[in-house]
Enzyme design. Structure first.
Site, mmCIF file in Angstrom:
data_model
loop_
_atom_site.group_PDB
_atom_site.id
_atom_site.type_symbol
_atom_site.label_atom_id
_atom_site.label_comp_id
_atom_site.label_asym_id
_atom_site.label_seq_id
_atom_site.Cartn_x
_atom_site.Cartn_y
_atom_site.Cartn_z
ATOM 1 N N ASP A 1 0.857 -1.175 0.000
ATOM 2 C CA ASP A 1 0.000 0.000 0.000
ATOM 3 C C ASP A 1 0.900 1.235 0.000
ATOM 4 O OD1 ASP A 1 -2.319 1.594 0.292
ATOM 5 O OD2 ASP A 1 -1.982 1.701 2.443
ATOM 6 N N GLU B 1 -3.832 20.724 -0.157
ATOM 7 C CA GLU B 1 -4.456 22.044 -0.200
ATOM 8 C C GLU B 1 -4.415 22.692 1.182
ATOM 9 O OE1 GLU B 1 -8.799 22.566 -0.981
ATOM 10 O OE2 GLU B 1 -8.048 23.708 -2.692
ATOM 11 N N ARG C 1 5.659 17.300 -4.420
ATOM 12 C CA ARG C 1 4.430 17.459 -5.196
ATOM 13 C C ARG C 1 4.315 18.929 -5.580
ATOM 14 N NH1 ARG C 1 0.685 13.295 -2.717
ATOM 15 N NH2 ARG C 1 -1.044 14.733 -2.889
ATOM 16 N N GLY D 1 -5.161 3.255 -3.563
ATOM 17 C CA GLY D 1 -6.418 3.872 -3.966
ATOM 18 C C GLY D 1 -6.254 5.315 -4.381
ATOM 19 N N ASP D 2 -5.023 5.852 -4.292
ATOM 20 C CA ASP D 2 -4.785 7.253 -4.641
ATOM 21 C C ASP D 2 -4.785 7.471 -6.149
ATOM 22 O OD1 ASP D 2 -4.741 8.392 -2.221
ATOM 23 O OD2 ASP D 2 -2.580 8.540 -2.015
ATOM 24 N N LYS E 1 -7.137 -5.104 -5.131
ATOM 25 C CA LYS E 1 -5.804 -5.389 -4.607
ATOM 26 C C LYS E 1 -5.622 -6.885 -4.415
ATOM 27 C CE LYS E 1 -5.091 -1.047 -2.050
ATOM 28 N NZ LYS E 1 -4.754 -0.459 -0.735
ATOM 29 N N ASP F 1 -1.386 -0.964 6.080
ATOM 30 C CA ASP F 1 -1.644 -0.488 7.438
ATOM 31 C C ASP F 1 -3.109 -0.191 7.715
ATOM 32 O OD1 ASP F 1 -1.780 1.767 5.762
ATOM 33 O OD2 ASP F 1 -1.349 3.096 7.459
ATOM 34 N N ASN G 1 -8.401 -1.187 4.321
ATOM 35 C CA ASN G 1 -8.474 -1.386 2.879
ATOM 36 C C ASN G 1 -7.397 -2.328 2.371
ATOM 37 O OD1 ASN G 1 -6.610 0.745 3.597
ATOM 38 N ND2 ASN G 1 -6.385 1.149 1.430
ATOM 39 N N ASP G 2 -6.450 -2.691 3.219
ATOM 40 C CA ASP G 2 -5.377 -3.611 2.823
ATOM 41 C C ASP G 2 -5.607 -5.034 3.319
ATOM 42 O OD1 ASP G 2 -3.919 -1.395 1.751
ATOM 43 O OD2 ASP G 2 -3.306 -0.885 3.792
#
Length: 1108
Positions: free
Chosen positions: A373, A477, A575, A656-657, A718, A738, A741-742
């Site tokens: 991840d 942001e 970034r 998921g990014d 995944k 972590d 979602n993993d």
């Protein structure tokens, strides 16, 4: 109406990750254990030993070890499952407010039912999948963090229906609320929800924006009420978790195959000996019937049949039950080494490494693919304003590189923002020249930060005067607005029509004329504002390639300078965003606003019409500069990835990014480099490639690339990627993450590693190993994984060698005892051979054997590769072991037989009897297998020598002590004293030892000269050289270009309309909210960067100076 909803038998809200309960533990655990063929074999053997006509050994010789093995494994499995039950209880017993009988009552999560109305408060986990009814926020909004679901830490906004939001926190209205929800069945789609709500005869549509999913965390919202739609196993979180599978190592699978082969080989040997028994009974057996008459009804055929099963018992040592006991002990010892490793302890959070499963240690030494991840695993989830370029001048002296960090701190002190009472005390910047430029009134610098303070969708909250908290839809942001705040341009408040900021202590309220919203196609965002002086300006920020196309030609020179700065920022893995502005004429804006209003209210083609208007106005802009925000990596991540890559481990990132974010982190981690040509990125719109007809093409293409990054993938996708590699590549996989979602990919991989980070404990609870930092992965694999694999392989080779040698001697002896199933050795020797004489020395050796110079494992990561290739234990290695055993057994049987044949003592007495031969054979056997163990010992310790020599001393002592021998019902009484005082017996022992050991030594010497392994090469260099001191750390090479991946902005479309909607900011009392952005100083990596040398270069250098 709880009774009405209960009649539909919806799933309750309790979760279950355990495998057993009190009633199912014994049958299920025994079933799992007897799936091991060896255990089933020993159960069959025990049944055979209960037949007196077949068994030549007592039944308890098999029953006791079998019960011991089953009991030890059951206790271990029970302990693991008890931990799962404990974790389940911890989650199920959490408290939540449930509206019952007109009042709020505390209920456990497990007792919440579908249809209940629950109240959540700020920073609480969402109990179940809820339909949002009302909240404390304007327009019934709530802010949730979904890191547990999709890995994104930026806040998401959910909004309740107006018909339910009007109830607010009125308990009476909520208690009398009646409605009917019809929706889709439980599924794992996190981004979609279809349903409708019927209230008072009116039907309202429901979508994902009105649903709070279990696993989310309520942020910056004082309270909200929700209706439970799905509970427990039906929630989308649990639907994405995948099933708990019973994991076995590749060595376990190989052992099952080998055991089948051994069974076949055992059956063949028994069949050959049974045929021999039948022939012997016909030709020779009739001679003995005069004084050894057969039992009634027993003939040669029946005798042969019974001898077959008798030899099954006698030769059962080819698969000794002690093997599995020893394997479990070794695995337990390896687990303790991981738990006790201080170098994998993270003191900041007081988190040690933990081996949560004890059966998979050696698999750590065979990993070929790692699936990682991104958010929270590779990064710290901390965004910081690092550098900026304003009007062609670069600001921000603080280097990202760790080795130059201390030097930079000495030369450039932290900027003091104490002059600004509204500054964020956690903000850190290290370039005073930028602050001086702003204070001097530089127009470009002030326009730069004015843009950052105005062009955004951040929502402010002021708990009390001077204490600002920002609710940002994206963390980057928020970092930009915070930077502007500290440099004197403080965003204070907003209404749908205005934005209020503090410019260097002066309050300025600008009229907000339009928000040109962000989306993934535009890759930019703009606002149009009117200053108090009446001047209208468009402020725009976005990706460099997008903004550059829309600049005025006069900005060409400034654009070239800024591009160089962008390349520098991207080379540091930052970034980036480019900022520009444009002054607007009043006459033009009147017409544009009228057309914008018409496009906004159009029923058809609205999006296309708005895009045309945006393109029209966002051109001929003036360049201001660029920003560089750092998504901080965890300490040691680039070095760890570099180490693992040198060990020939493929690393795939599944996140998921969005694509830009993942790409940028890839460059920061050194996974992606500018010179790479094979970068394969799977985005959400290519997820159909996981379908059956395209999955092979996806895998083939991905495997040709050096780096693979999968973007915008769901938790289930995944797991599908992991399963795809497992299915077709036949390689050992590891998944690390972590968050919740993993969990699905952690369960799908051969090895699951959980990081106990900021996203809860779901990943840790489902993992096989856990620790606090990604950098510990290199030690887990390169040190503990390699050691565990080597220990297990060395143990298995030695164990099969000594037991096949033991058994083959029985086989040769059958040709000299009339195939009668008589044993060569004494019973007590058979009993203690695997229990004490040979098992304890190898166990102690294996558990304590490891290199003192483990730093060379980091210096030469290539040492890991033999495990990936199964070089140390495979079918070929097993066959070589059998051939070695066969050779040794021929020496061990026929030389003692020939030496004892027609032999007499010094006084002329005969010693050529069965007892003397048995004593000599078993003494030679024990000496030879002990010598073989010594050859495999590379690091001698006092304990090792104690166990090796102690086992020989124990054998010698028990052999000579007749009193102890009687305890074992021995028939060899006085034989040792009669035999071992003869010189020819000791000469025979010495000769046999030489004949068995010298060929092994000679073969190893030859192989070392003509085909040395990587271990041999490194061991040779370690013996000759001293570990060089680490070279000074060099900064990583910067990327040449930034256009393709420098931009990353975790933002979503739609917030422009939201912040400008009428009635969006209603007057509400100020409420306490948690701080959204905090800055914590991360500790420097404890492990110094390792220096590497190529094995080939080292060997060539050493060979040029010394031949070996």
């Amino acid at each position: 109406d709880r009774p009405f909803n209960l009649s539909y038998l919806y799933a309750n809200n309790a979760i279950k990750t355990s495998k057993y309960n009190v009633f199912t533990f014994l049958p299920l655990n025994l079933f799992e254990q007897f799936t091991r063929l060896a255990n089933a074999y020993f159960l069959f053997l025990l049944l055979l030993q209960l037949i007196p006509q077949v068994s030549s050994l007592s039944w308890f010789t098999t029953a006791v070890p079998l019960i011991l093995v089953l009991s030890m494994t059951a206790v271990k499995d029970a302990s693991d499952d008890i931990n799962r039950h404990r974790c389940d209880r911890q989650v199920n017993n959490r408290q939540v407010n449930v509206l019952t009988d007109g009042e709020l009552k505390k209920e456990k999560w497990m007792n919440v039912q579908v249809g209940d109305i629950v109240k959540l408060e700020s920073n609480h986990f969402v109990t179940a999948d809820l339909l949002l009814l009302s909240s404390s926020e304007p327009l019934n909004l709530v802010y949730v963090e979904t890191a547990e679901l999709d890995g994104e830490t930026n806040l998401k906004v959910k909004q309740a229906l107006t018909v339910t939001g009007e109830m607010g926190d009125n308990i009476e209205a909520l208690s009398t609320f009646r409605g009917e929800v019809r929706c889709e069945p439980p599924n794992n789609r996190l981004d979609k929800f279809k349903g409708n709500l019927t209230v008072n005869g009116q039907t309202y549509g429901l979508d994902n924006d009105k649903i709070l999913l279990r696993g989310c965390t309520l942020r910056n919202t004082e309270w909200c009420f929700g209706l439970v739609i799905f509970g427990g196993p039906d929630t989308k979180l649990m639907q994405n978790s995948g099933k708990t599978t019973f994991k076995r190592t590749s060595i376990d699978h190989l052992m099952n195959v080998l055991v089948l082969c051994i069974f076949g080989f055992l059956g063949t040997m028994c069949f050959v000996l049974a045929i021999g028994n039948a022939i012997w009974e016909v030709k020779e057996g009739s001679v003995f019937t005069a004084f050894l008459p057969r039992e009634a009804g027993v003939n040669a055929a029946l005798s042969s049949f019974l001898s077959f099963w008798s030899y099954v018992i006698v030769l059962n040592t080819v698969v000794p039950i002690s093997l599995y006991v020893s394997v479990e002990i070794i695995r337990l010892g390896n687990s303790f080494y991981i738990d006790w490793d201080r170098k994998m302890y993270y003191p900041k959070n007081d988190t040690p490494a933990q081996a949560r499963t004890t059966t998979l240690n050696e698999e750590l030494g065979q990993i070929k693919y790692i699936f990682s991840d991104k958010t929270g695993t590779l990064t710290q989830n901390i965004m910081t304003f690092n550098k900026c370029s304003i009007n062609g001048k670069n600001y921000g002296k603080h280097s990202k590189n760790m080795c130059f960090m201390l030097l930079s701190l000495q030369k450039t002190q932290r900027v003091d923002f104490s002059w600004n009472q509204l500054a964020d005390p956690n903000f850190i910047f290290h370039d005073y020249s930028l602050l001086e430029t702003v204070k001097e009134g530089n127009p470009e610098a002030r326009a730069f930060f004015r843009l950052l303070a105005l062009c955004h969708t951040v929502m402010p909250e002021e708990k009390k005067e001077g204490e600002l908290n920002y609710q940002a839809q994206s963390p980057d942001e928020g970092a930009l607005v915070t930077a502007a705040r500290n440099f004197g341009f403080v965003f204070r408040s907003r209404t749908p029509e205005t934005i209020t900021i503090m410019e260097m202590g002066r309050k300025v309220t600008c009229e907000l004329l339009a928000v040109l919203d962000f989306n993934n196609v535009r890759k930019r965002m703009s606002v149009i504002v009117r200053s108090p002086e009446g001047k209208m300006t468009l402020y725009c920020k976005g990706a460099d390639t997008i903004i550059y196309e829309r600049l005025h030609p006069s900005c060409k020179k400034l654009m070239d300078v800024t591009t160089g700065h962008l390349n520098e920022y991207a080379g540091d893995g930052l970034r980036t965003l480019v900022l520009a502005y444009k002054d607007l004429e009043e006459s033009y804006m009147d017409g544009w606003r009228q057309r914008h209003h018409e496009a906004s209210t159009a029923m058809e083609g609205q999006e296309e019409m708005l895009n045309e208007l945006y393109e029209e106005i966002e051109k001929d802009m003036t360049l201001l500069g660029a920003t560089a925000v750092e998504d901080k990596l965890q300490d040691g991540v680039p070095q760890t990835i570099e180490q693992l890559a040198k060990a020939d481990i493929k690393i795939w990132v599944l996140t998921g990014d969005k694509q830009e974010t993942a790409e940028n982190i890839g460059y920061s981690c050194n996974m992606l480099r500018e010179e790479m040509k094979d970068v394969f990125i799977v985005a959400a719109n290519t997820a159909f490639a996981l379908e059956k007809d395209l999955e092979l093409e996806l895998l083939r293409t991905a495997c040709m690339c050096q780096t693979v990054i999968c973007c915008r993938v769901t938790p289930l996708q995944k797991a599908q990627v992991v399963q795809l590699v497992k299915k077709y590549k036949q390689a050992v996989t590891l998944a690390i993450g972590d968050g919740a979602n993993d969990v699905s990919m952690i369960k799908a991989a051969h090895i699951g590693v959980g990081i106990s980070g900021q996203e809860g404990m779901q990943a840790v609870l489902s993992s096989d190993f856990s620790f606090a930092q990604f950098r510990y992965l290199q030690r887990l694999l390169l040190v503990h994984g390699r050691w565990s694999y080597l220990r297990m392989c060395k143990f298995l080779r030695y164990f099969f060698y000594k037991n096949f040698t033991f058994t083959f001697v029985h086989f040769w002896y059958a040709f000299f005892c009339g195939f009668s199933a008589q044993t060569v050795y004494d019973e007590w020797f058979i009993t203690l051979y695997n229990l004490m004489y040979t098992a304890l020395p190898i166990l102690r050796l294996i558990i304590s054997q490891f290199s003192n110079s483990f730093s060379f494992l980091f210096q030469y990561p290539q040492l890991y590769s033999p495990g990936q290739l199964n070089m140390y234990f495979s079918k070929k290695a097993f066959v070589r072991c059998m051939m070695h055993s066969c050779y040794s057994s021929l020496i061990l049987f026929f030389i003692p037989w020939a030496a004892m044949h027609d032999t007499v003592r010094d006084d002329g007495r005969d010693i050529a009897d069965y007892q003397s031969f048995a004593l000599l054979a078993q003494t030679c056997l024990l000496v030879v297998v002990s010598a073989q163990l010594c050859l495999d010992t590379h690091y001698w310790t006092t304990v090792n020598q104690l166990f090796v020599w102690g086992s020989l001393f124990l054998f010698h002592n028990k052999t000579l002590n007749c009193g102890l021998i009687l305890l074992f019902f021995s028939v060899i009484l006085g034989t040792a004293r009669n035999s071992l005082n003869q010189p020819n017996v000791w000469l025979t022992i010495f000769l046999i030892s030489l004949l068995c050991i010298l060929p092994v030594v000679a073969l190893r010497f030859v192989l070392l000269q003509i085909r040395p392994t990587i271990n041999d090469k490194v061991r040779h260099m370690v013996g000759k050289e001293v570990l060089p001191s680490p070279a000074p750390r060099r900064p990583p090479a910067r990327r040449i270009s930034t256009r393709q991946s420098g931009y990353a902005f975790s933002h979503s479309q739609g917030y422009g309309n939201l912040v400008t909607s009428q009635g969006f900011l209603l007057k509400r009392p100020l409420k306490g909210r948690s701080i959204l952005f905090t800055q914590t100083d991360s500790a420097l990596a404890e492990n110094k960067p390792q220096q590497y040398r190529t094995i080939t270069e080292e060997v060539e250098e050493s060979q040029s100076s010394h031949s070996w």
